[in-house]
Design a protein around this motif. Structure first.
Motif, PDB file in Angstrom:
ATOM      1  N   SER A 177      -0.083   2.446  -2.930  1.00  0.00           N
ATOM      2  CA  SER A 177      -0.755   2.184  -1.891  1.00  0.00           C
ATOM      3  C   SER A 177      -0.994   2.653  -0.774  1.00  0.00           C
ATOM      4  O   SER A 177      -0.603   3.775  -0.650  1.00  0.00           O
ATOM      5  CB  SER A 177      -0.498   0.991  -1.693  1.00  0.00           C
ATOM      6  OG  SER A 177       0.685   0.780  -1.290  1.00  0.00           O
ATOM      7  N   THR A 220      -8.098  -3.068  -7.628  1.00  0.00           N
ATOM      8  CA  THR A 220      -7.601  -2.388  -6.836  1.00  0.00           C
ATOM      9  C   THR A 220      -6.812  -3.108  -5.436  1.00  0.00           C
ATOM     10  O   THR A 220      -5.682  -2.524  -4.893  1.00  0.00           O
ATOM     11  CB  THR A 220      -7.109  -1.149  -7.397  1.00  0.00           C
ATOM     12  OG1 THR A 220      -8.148  -0.895  -6.370  1.00  0.00           O
ATOM     13  CG2 THR A 220      -6.855  -0.094  -8.386  1.00  0.00           C
ATOM     14  N   GLY A 235      -4.065   0.160  -4.377  1.00  0.00           N
ATOM     15  CA  GLY A 235      -4.832   0.460  -3.574  1.00  0.00           C
ATOM     16  C   GLY A 235      -5.385   2.579  -4.237  1.00  0.00           C
ATOM     17  O   GLY A 235      -6.213   2.223  -5.245  1.00  0.00           O
ATOM     18  N   VAL A 236      -4.516   2.941  -4.405  1.00  0.00           N
ATOM     19  CA  VAL A 236      -4.434   4.122  -5.556  1.00  0.00           C
ATOM     20  C   VAL A 236      -4.745   4.556  -6.726  1.00  0.00           C
ATOM     21  O   VAL A 236      -5.521   5.513  -7.359  1.00  0.00           O
ATOM     22  CB  VAL A 236      -3.096   5.778  -4.626  1.00  0.00           C
ATOM     23  CG1 VAL A 236      -4.129   6.732  -5.189  1.00  0.00           C
ATOM     24  CG2 VAL A 236      -3.084   5.245  -4.051  1.00  0.00           C
ATOM     25  N   ASP A 273      -6.701  -4.961  -1.908  1.00  0.00           N
ATOM     26  CA  ASP A 273      -6.090  -6.287  -1.208  1.00  0.00           C
ATOM     27  C   ASP A 273      -7.060  -7.336  -1.685  1.00  0.00           C
ATOM     28  O   ASP A 273      -7.843  -6.974  -1.284  1.00  0.00           O
ATOM     29  CB  ASP A 273      -5.546  -6.092   0.191  1.00  0.00           C
ATOM     30  CG  ASP A 273      -4.263  -4.603   0.189  1.00  0.00           C
ATOM     31  OD1 ASP A 273      -3.338  -4.513  -0.719  1.00  0.00           O
ATOM     32  OD2 ASP A 273      -4.366  -5.132   1.356  1.00  0.00           O
ATOM     33  N   GLY A 296      -1.063   7.012  -0.653  1.00  0.00           N
ATOM     34  CA  GLY A 296      -2.244   7.050   0.222  1.00  0.00           C
ATOM     35  C   GLY A 296      -2.315   7.101   1.473  1.00  0.00           C
ATOM     36  O   GLY A 296      -3.329   7.664   1.596  1.00  0.00           O
ATOM     37  N   GLU A 297      -0.976   7.152   1.910  1.00  0.00           N
ATOM     38  CA  GLU A 297      -1.359   7.978   3.023  1.00  0.00           C
ATOM     39  C   GLU A 297      -1.516   8.986   3.021  1.00  0.00           C
ATOM     40  O   GLU A 297      -2.216  10.107   4.325  1.00  0.00           O
ATOM     41  CB  GLU A 297       0.366   7.656   3.616  1.00  0.00           C
ATOM     42  CG  GLU A 297       0.183   7.496   5.228  1.00  0.00           C
ATOM     43  CD  GLU A 297       1.938   7.649   5.781  1.00  0.00           C
ATOM     44  OE1 GLU A 297       2.801   6.790   4.907  1.00  0.00           O
ATOM     45  OE2 GLU A 297       2.113   7.198   6.671  1.00  0.00           O
ATOM     46  N   ALA A 349      -6.541   2.791  -8.177  1.00  0.00           N
ATOM     47  CA  ALA A 349      -8.543   3.364  -8.038  1.00  0.00           C
ATOM     48  C   ALA A 349      -8.868   4.711  -7.992  1.00  0.00           C
ATOM     49  O   ALA A 349     -10.259   5.078  -9.607  1.00  0.00           O
ATOM     50  CB  ALA A 349      -9.101   2.776  -6.796  1.00  0.00           C
ATOM     51  N   ASN A 350      -7.672   5.284  -8.813  1.00  0.00           N
ATOM     52  CA  ASN A 350      -8.664   6.458  -7.996  1.00  0.00           C
ATOM     53  C   ASN A 350      -7.977   6.987 -10.512  1.00  0.00           C
ATOM     54  O   ASN A 350      -7.581   6.925 -11.054  1.00  0.00           O
ATOM     55  CB  ASN A 350      -7.310   7.757  -7.547  1.00  0.00           C
ATOM     56  CG  ASN A 350      -7.055   9.642  -8.091  1.00  0.00           C
ATOM     57  OD1 ASN A 350      -6.812  10.281  -8.679  1.00  0.00           O
ATOM     58  ND2 ASN A 350      -8.301   9.735  -6.691  1.00  0.00           N
ATOM     59  N   GLY A 401      -8.828   8.483   0.872  1.00  0.00           N
ATOM     60  CA  GLY A 401      -8.780   8.508  -0.713  1.00  0.00           C
ATOM     61  C   GLY A 401      -9.801   7.763  -1.397  1.00  0.00           C
ATOM     62  O   GLY A 401     -10.261   9.638  -2.122  1.00  0.00           O
TER      63      GLY A 401
HETATM   64  O1  KG4 Z   1      -2.972  -1.522  -1.232  1.00  0.00           O
HETATM   65  P1  KG4 Z   1      -4.189  -1.072  -0.671  1.00  0.00           P
HETATM   66  O2  KG4 Z   1      -5.574  -1.537  -0.690  1.00  0.00           O
HETATM   67  O3  KG4 Z   1      -3.663  -1.699   1.206  1.00  0.00           O
HETATM   68  C1  KG4 Z   1      -2.455  -1.271   0.570  1.00  0.00           C
HETATM   69  O4  KG4 Z   1      -1.409  -2.383   0.640  1.00  0.00           O
HETATM   70  O5  KG4 Z   1      -2.058   0.067   1.444  1.00  0.00           O
HETATM   71  O6  KG4 Z   1      -3.854   0.905  -0.639  1.00  0.00           O
HETATM   72  C2  KG4 Z   1      -4.977   1.327   0.162  1.00  0.00           C
HETATM   73  C3  KG4 Z   1      -4.844   2.756   0.265  1.00  0.00           C
HETATM   74  C4  KG4 Z   1      -5.553   3.562   1.138  1.00  0.00           C
HETATM   75  O7  KG4 Z   1      -4.325   4.851   1.429  1.00  0.00           O
HETATM   76  C5  KG4 Z   1      -6.376   4.465   0.398  1.00  0.00           C
HETATM   77  O8  KG4 Z   1      -6.889   5.866   1.137  1.00  0.00           O
HETATM   78  C6  KG4 Z   1      -6.024   4.120  -1.105  1.00  0.00           C
HETATM   79  O9  KG4 Z   1      -5.292   3.030  -1.369  1.00  0.00           O
HETATM   80  N1  KG4 Z   1      -7.592   4.798  -1.721  1.00  0.00           N
HETATM   81  C7  KG4 Z   1      -7.566   5.473  -3.037  1.00  0.00           C
HETATM   82  C8  KG4 Z   1      -8.265   5.853  -3.428  1.00  0.00           C
HETATM   83  N2  KG4 Z   1      -9.384   4.779  -3.556  1.00  0.00           N
HETATM   84  C9  KG4 Z   1      -7.995   3.817  -2.393  1.00  0.00           C
HETATM   85  N3  KG4 Z   1      -6.647   6.834  -2.744  1.00  0.00           N
HETATM   86  C10 KG4 Z   1      -6.846   7.508  -3.514  1.00  0.00           C
HETATM   87  N4  KG4 Z   1      -7.871   8.205  -4.611  1.00  0.00           N
HETATM   88  C11 KG4 Z   1      -8.580   6.582  -4.397  1.00  0.00           C
HETATM   89  N5  KG4 Z   1      -9.736   6.134  -4.760  1.00  0.00           N
END
Ligand code: KG4
Ligand code: ZN
Length: 404
Positions: free
Chosen positions: A188, A371, A339-340, A373, A215-216, A342-343, A232
């Protein structure tokens, strides 16, 4: 059993209602409502989430999001004309400040709570679940205090849920059953963790990032390329433009810690490598001397090469370590979350690698829409920790909460 779940750990104000039927260990879940109010547009201007802004937005959004969720779940009944005993009690509670300790730091939320909640009949829910960590402290507190206030006036038990457990358990919305031992990869904006589970609710972190989360890293590299927050999804879109062209890579980036004898990760060096690459290109390549942003969307640019190579580097490291961990611990189920998740490249490579290297492992990939929140993930996690005792009334937000 009906669970009302509240999630405010970062920049989404989310409330869901989930119904669980059937056998206790193989429930049938029916989402009745899933409302997510995203603050992305507000934070994008700042290039990332600003904690106090997030708190302010949660304060404003929670009551309207609750009303929308109850309406969506068909559990909303206004008590405008005929005030019930419960609602009278709520009004007295609110006016006598019996609730004030729940909202001492959220005056705007308290104002709305006092005004609106007595107008709603207590909905037919059995439990309230709330994320209490990890996440941004002011954001978490807002959700926790709201949940405490509601649990008190509606007199239903309150269950506190770990946000990361939510990212794991959202997979069970549609899947029947985890075979243990299981391995979860959580990727994430704040976390990158490999988690071993021997049973429901038992977590052992066997590897994690030593610096930036996956994700960061995506978000920081996106920023370097001039893309907006969250980066992302944009990086992966840009990377796909490269893939379509099927060229040889013009850029090479490192695969940090790929051969290290453990399951830890490190992604901050990758961001630095991109930074140096960009500096080098700016001085040597004419493409970088003209308008960068236009070229990004043309696809046929070094930016697409960088995005592609960066995504490959992150995905390769994640997949290699995941497969190695799954093999070492002889897991029967693999679960992806965060979140990641979703990649597309990550999903595809994980699925292919498991079917090639460990074909008997069940692979759970969350629905791409689930994916990010949301409240449903917190509700499902709450269901599986139903035997744990309900949160005490002095429940606190725990910004640095860990899974294990
Ligand atoms: O889980 P999340 O919604 O929030 C946290 O709990 O951190 O994750 C968000 C992260 C962000 O860094 C965003 O850039 C990343 O997930 N993200 C992705 C993709 N969709 C969202 N990273 C890579 N590829 C994606 N398709
Ligand atoms: Zn999350």
């Amino acid at each position: 059993m009906r669970i009302l779940a509240i999630e405010t750990s970062c920049d989404e104000t989310a409330i869901a209602v989930l119904e669980a039927d059937g056998r206790i260990n193989a429930p049938k879940f029916k989402p009745l409502a899933n409302v997510v109010s995203s603050q992305i547009a507000i934070h994008a201007k700042f290039g990332g989430v600003v904690p106090n802004l997030a708190k302010r937005e949660h304060e404003k959004n929670l009551v309207p999001v609750l009303k929308t969720a109850l309406k969506e779940a068909r559990l909303y009944r206004s008590s405008a004309n005929n005030e019930s005993k419960t609602n009278k009690r709520i009004r007295i509670f609110a006016n006598n400040s019996i609730l004030a300790d729940c909202f001492s730091h959220e005056p705007e939320l308290f104002r709305q709570f006092k005004k609106e909640i007595p107008k709603i009949e207590k909905p037919a829910i059995d439990v309230i679940a709330v994320t209490y960590g990890p996440g941004l402290a002011p954001a978490l507190w807002t959700g926790v205090n709201f949940a405490k206030g509601l649990a008190r006036v509606w007199q239903v038990p309150l269950v506190s849920v770990n946000h990361l457990a939510g990212h794991i358990y959202v997979n069970l919305l549609h899947q029947k059953k985890i075979d243990f031992p299981a391995l979860a990869l959580i990727v994430s904006g704040g976390h990158t963790e490999l988690v071993l589970m021997k049973k429901h609710g038992a977590y052992q972190i066997i590897g994690e990032t030593r610096d930036d989360a996956a994700g960061e890293a995506f978000d920081k590299v996106a920023k370097l390329l001039g893309l907006t927050y969250p980066g992302g999804p944009q990086i992966s879109r840009l990377a796909e433009k490269f893939r379509i062209k099927n060229k040889e890579p013009r850029i090479r980036l490192p695969r940090p810690m790929i051969d290290s004898p453990n399951f830890d990760f490190s992604f901050s060096g990758l961001k630095t490598a991109v930074l140096y690459k960009l500096r080098e290109l700016t001085t040597t390549n004419t493409e970088f001397k003209t308008n960068k942003r236009i070229r990004i969307f043309e696809g046929d640019s070094l930016f697409a090469d960088i995005a592609h190579e960066f995504q490959n580097a992150v995905v390769e490291v994640l997949v290699k370590k995941t497969i190695a961990a799954a093999r070492k611990y002889g897991v029967k189920t693999f679960i992806l979350g965060g979140g990641v998740a979703a990649n597309k490249k990550l999903r595809k490579d994980l699925a292919e690698s498991f079917s090639r290297a460990l074909p008997t492992v069940k692979v759970f990939l969350p629905h791409p829409k689930e994916t990010t929140d949301n409240g449903l993930m917190i509700a499902v996690a709450a269901y599986y920790q139903r035997n744990k005792k309900a949160a005490r009334s002095d429940l606190r937000a725990e910004p640095a909460l860990r899974l294990a």
